[in-house]
Enzyme design. Structure first.
Site, PDB file in Angstrom:
ATOM      1  N   ASN A  88     -12.875  33.262  33.655  1.00 15.17           N
ATOM      2  CA  ASN A  88     -13.994  32.352  33.895  1.00 15.17           C
ATOM      3  C   ASN A  88     -15.264  33.140  33.599  1.00 15.17           C
ATOM      4  O   ASN A  88     -15.678  33.974  34.397  1.00 15.17           O
ATOM      5  CB  ASN A  88     -13.979  31.880  35.359  1.00 15.17           C
ATOM      6  CG  ASN A  88     -15.221  31.065  35.700  1.00 15.17           C
ATOM      7  OD1 ASN A  88     -15.926  30.595  34.806  1.00 15.17           O
ATOM      8  ND2 ASN A  88     -15.487  30.890  36.980  1.00 15.17           N
ATOM      9  N   TRP A  89     -15.840  32.855  32.448  1.00 10.97           N
ATOM     10  CA  TRP A  89     -17.014  33.647  32.024  1.00 10.97           C
ATOM     11  C   TRP A  89     -18.268  33.259  32.799  1.00 10.97           C
ATOM     12  O   TRP A  89     -19.285  33.916  32.681  1.00 10.97           O
ATOM     13  CB  TRP A  89     -17.256  33.457  30.528  1.00 10.97           C
ATOM     14  CG  TRP A  89     -16.211  34.048  29.629  1.00 10.97           C
ATOM     15  CD1 TRP A  89     -14.995  34.578  29.989  1.00 10.97           C
ATOM     16  CD2 TRP A  89     -16.299  34.206  28.202  1.00 10.97           C
ATOM     17  NE1 TRP A  89     -14.321  35.030  28.880  1.00 10.97           N
ATOM     18  CE2 TRP A  89     -15.102  34.818  27.764  1.00 10.97           C
ATOM     19  CE3 TRP A  89     -17.266  33.880  27.248  1.00 10.97           C
ATOM     20  CZ2 TRP A  89     -14.854  35.110  26.420  1.00 10.97           C
ATOM     21  CZ3 TRP A  89     -17.029  34.159  25.910  1.00 10.97           C
ATOM     22  CH2 TRP A  89     -15.831  34.778  25.503  1.00 10.97           C
ATOM     23  N   LYS A  90     -18.211  32.154  33.550  1.00 11.47           N
ATOM     24  CA  LYS A  90     -19.380  31.652  34.279  1.00 11.47           C
ATOM     25  C   LYS A  90     -20.569  31.502  33.304  1.00 11.47           C
ATOM     26  O   LYS A  90     -20.354  31.180  32.152  1.00 11.47           O
ATOM     27  CB  LYS A  90     -19.717  32.556  35.460  1.00 11.47           C
ATOM     28  CG  LYS A  90     -18.479  32.929  36.296  1.00 11.47           C
ATOM     29  CD  LYS A  90     -18.843  33.480  37.623  1.00 11.47           C
ATOM     30  CE  LYS A  90     -17.597  34.052  38.288  1.00 11.47           C
ATOM     31  NZ  LYS A  90     -17.709  34.142  39.705  1.00 11.47           N
ATOM     32  N   HIS A  94     -14.498  24.608  41.014  1.00 10.49           N
ATOM     33  CA  HIS A  94     -14.803  26.017  41.318  1.00 10.49           C
ATOM     34  C   HIS A  94     -15.761  26.074  42.520  1.00 10.49           C
ATOM     35  O   HIS A  94     -16.637  25.218  42.655  1.00 10.49           O
ATOM     36  CB  HIS A  94     -15.431  26.689  40.092  1.00 10.49           C
ATOM     37  CG  HIS A  94     -15.514  28.174  40.244  1.00 10.49           C
ATOM     38  ND1 HIS A  94     -16.520  28.787  40.963  1.00 10.49           N
ATOM     39  CD2 HIS A  94     -14.692  29.163  39.813  1.00 10.49           C
ATOM     40  CE1 HIS A  94     -16.309  30.102  40.942  1.00 10.49           C
ATOM     41  NE2 HIS A  94     -15.214  30.358  40.250  1.00 10.49           N
ATOM     42  N   GLU A 135     -18.281  27.773  43.088  1.00  8.14           N
ATOM     43  CA  GLU A 135     -19.714  27.815  42.741  1.00  8.14           C
ATOM     44  C   GLU A 135     -20.227  26.408  42.445  1.00  8.14           C
ATOM     45  O   GLU A 135     -21.385  26.086  42.721  1.00  8.14           O
ATOM     46  CB  GLU A 135     -19.948  28.780  41.564  1.00  8.14           C
ATOM     47  CG  GLU A 135     -19.815  30.231  42.028  1.00  8.14           C
ATOM     48  CD  GLU A 135     -19.387  31.207  40.958  1.00  8.14           C
ATOM     49  OE1 GLU A 135     -19.448  30.884  39.767  1.00  8.14           O
ATOM     50  OE2 GLU A 135     -18.961  32.323  41.334  1.00  8.14           O
ATOM     51  N   GLU A 153      -8.689  30.472  45.439  1.00  9.36           N
ATOM     52  CA  GLU A 153      -9.826  31.381  45.346  1.00  9.36           C
ATOM     53  C   GLU A 153     -10.570  31.423  46.686  1.00  9.36           C
ATOM     54  O   GLU A 153     -11.430  30.572  46.938  1.00  9.36           O
ATOM     55  CB  GLU A 153     -10.778  30.908  44.254  1.00  9.36           C
ATOM     56  CG  GLU A 153     -10.166  30.923  42.878  1.00  9.36           C
ATOM     57  CD  GLU A 153     -11.212  31.220  41.825  1.00  9.36           C
ATOM     58  OE1 GLU A 153     -11.007  32.168  41.076  1.00  9.36           O
ATOM     59  OE2 GLU A 153     -12.244  30.526  41.777  1.00  9.36           O
ATOM     60  N   GLY A 174     -16.610  37.311  43.270  1.00  4.32           N
ATOM     61  CA  GLY A 174     -17.799  38.040  42.831  1.00  4.32           C
ATOM     62  C   GLY A 174     -18.328  39.023  43.863  1.00  4.32           C
ATOM     63  O   GLY A 174     -19.441  39.520  43.736  1.00  4.32           O
ATOM     64  N   SER A 190     -12.202  38.543  42.695  1.00  2.00           N
ATOM     65  CA  SER A 190     -12.295  39.994  42.449  1.00  2.00           C
ATOM     66  C   SER A 190     -10.973  40.610  42.009  1.00  2.00           C
ATOM     67  O   SER A 190     -10.674  41.761  42.336  1.00  2.00           O
ATOM     68  CB  SER A 190     -12.863  40.717  43.682  1.00  2.00           C
ATOM     69  OG  SER A 190     -14.162  40.234  43.977  1.00  2.00           O
ATOM     70  N   GLY A 248     -13.112  36.307  37.071  1.00  2.00           N
ATOM     71  CA  GLY A 248     -14.518  36.191  36.702  1.00  2.00           C
ATOM     72  C   GLY A 248     -15.001  37.465  36.047  1.00  2.00           C
ATOM     73  O   GLY A 248     -14.796  37.693  34.845  1.00  2.00           O
ATOM     74  N   GLY A 249     -15.621  38.341  36.831  1.00  2.00           N
ATOM     75  CA  GLY A 249     -16.260  39.554  36.313  1.00  2.00           C
ATOM     76  C   GLY A 249     -15.399  40.354  35.344  1.00  2.00           C
ATOM     77  O   GLY A 249     -15.861  40.740  34.262  1.00  2.00           O
TER      78      GLY A 249
HETATM   79  C1  PEP Z   1     -14.089  33.290  39.569  1.00  2.00           C
HETATM   80  O1  PEP Z   1     -15.177  33.131  39.043  1.00  2.00           O
HETATM   81  O2  PEP Z   1     -13.291  32.363  39.633  1.00  2.00           O
HETATM   82  C2  PEP Z   1     -13.762  34.608  40.111  1.00  2.00           C
HETATM   83  C3  PEP Z   1     -12.609  34.797  40.676  1.00  2.00           C
HETATM   84  O3  PEP Z   1     -14.728  35.585  39.976  1.00  2.00           O
HETATM   85  P1  PEP Z   1     -14.537  37.160  40.258  1.00  2.00           P
HETATM   86  O4  PEP Z   1     -13.262  37.580  39.592  1.00  2.00           O
HETATM   87  O5  PEP Z   1     -15.740  37.795  39.647  1.00  2.00           O
HETATM   88  O6  PEP Z   1     -14.457  37.334  41.735  1.00  2.00           O
END
Ligand code: PEP
Length: 255
Positions: free
Chosen positions: A13-15, A98, A100, A170, A176, A216, A237-238
């Site tokens: 997930n590049w956000k 998601h 966010e 999640e 994040g 994470s 994500g990251g």
């Molecule tokens: C996400 O955006 O779904 C996510 C899990 O982010 P991160 O891996 O950065 O925690």
């Protein structure tokens, strides 16, 4: 229950990261890893990057996804993108619900259900996100909450449509933040989600649905998380923005 019967899916997930030029370059870097992988690899990119990502991924095993879609096909919804628009472009996956989107953009369980139905009716595969806030975990209501989010999101989703649904557990406190759920915490909640699917549908559906962990996940902890019986993949994500780290996670899911 047999994990080897299920298909592992690693989705990035590049956000709100990467311009179209940057997206092209990252897709080029990820592609070879997706081609070698023994799991499905997806990159969920910003809307403006979809065209360039689809073009760059052509001829490879890398699938491209979006990060949301509206529940109406068209109309006066400024700033929104519909499922038929994504489908016509050649997009295969879409993230729905998601945290966010829920936290910053007023997404509710009901709109998550409507978006899920719209995506499925238009032939998109859905990565459906559920998960608790830290206060909810501390209150001891994680299992009820995640089961309720799953049930509402899947209202009126048929058993046939469920084959195109991946559920991503999640925990919001882990997204994040660098705070990963322990492998046991991830396993416990992924199992609760699987049991919820069995109650809603049947054992076959529960045994075959792919359930990811997200929060994470990184090159260091992926092995342990993905080794759990009920964790069939990851939403990342990251670490999905760093090709080498993403490759390590893909390798961990390919074992
Ligand atoms: C996400 O955006 O779904 C996510 C899990 O982010 P991160 O891996 O950065 O925690």
């Amino acid at each position: 229950m047999n994990k080897s019967l299920r298909h592992a899916v690693i989705a990035g997930n590049w956000k709100m990261n990467k311009t179209p030029d940057e997206a092209k370059s990252l897709v080029e870097q990820i592609k070879p890893y997706a081609d070698k992988a023994d799991c499905t690899v997806v990159a969920c990119v910003p809307y403006v990057d979809l065209a360039v990502a689809l073009e760059a991924a052509k001829g490879s095993k890398l699938s491209i996804g979006a990060q949301n879609c509206h529940f109406e096909a068209k109309g006066a919804f400024t700033g929104e993108i519909s499922a038929p628009m994504l489908k016509e472009m050649g997009v295969e996956y879409v993230i729905i619900g998601h945290s966010e989107r829920r936290t910053y953009f007023g997404e509710t369980d009901v709109t998550v259900n409507k978006r899920t139905l719209a995506a499925l009716e238009n032939g998109l595969k859905v990565i459906l996100c559920v998960g608790e806030y830290l206060e909810q975990r501390e209150q001891g209501i994680t299992s009820e909450l995640v089961a309720m989010q799953t049930k509402i999101a899947l209202l009126n989703v048929t058993k046939a449509q469920l084959e195109n649904v991946i559920i991503a557990y999640e925990p919001v406190w882990a997204i994040g933040t660098g705070k990963t759920a322990t492998a046991d915490q991830a396993e416990e909640v992924c199992k609760i989600i699987r049991d919820t699917i069995e109650k809603l549908y049947d054992k076959a559906a529960a045994d075959s649905i792919t359930i990811q962990y997200g929060g994470s996940m990184n090159a260091k902890n992926a092995d342990e998380l993905l080794g759990k019986e009920n964790v069939d993949g990851g939403l990342i994500g990251g670490a999905s923005l760093i090709a080498d780290d993403f490759a390590t996670i893909i390798n961990a899911a390919s074992k």
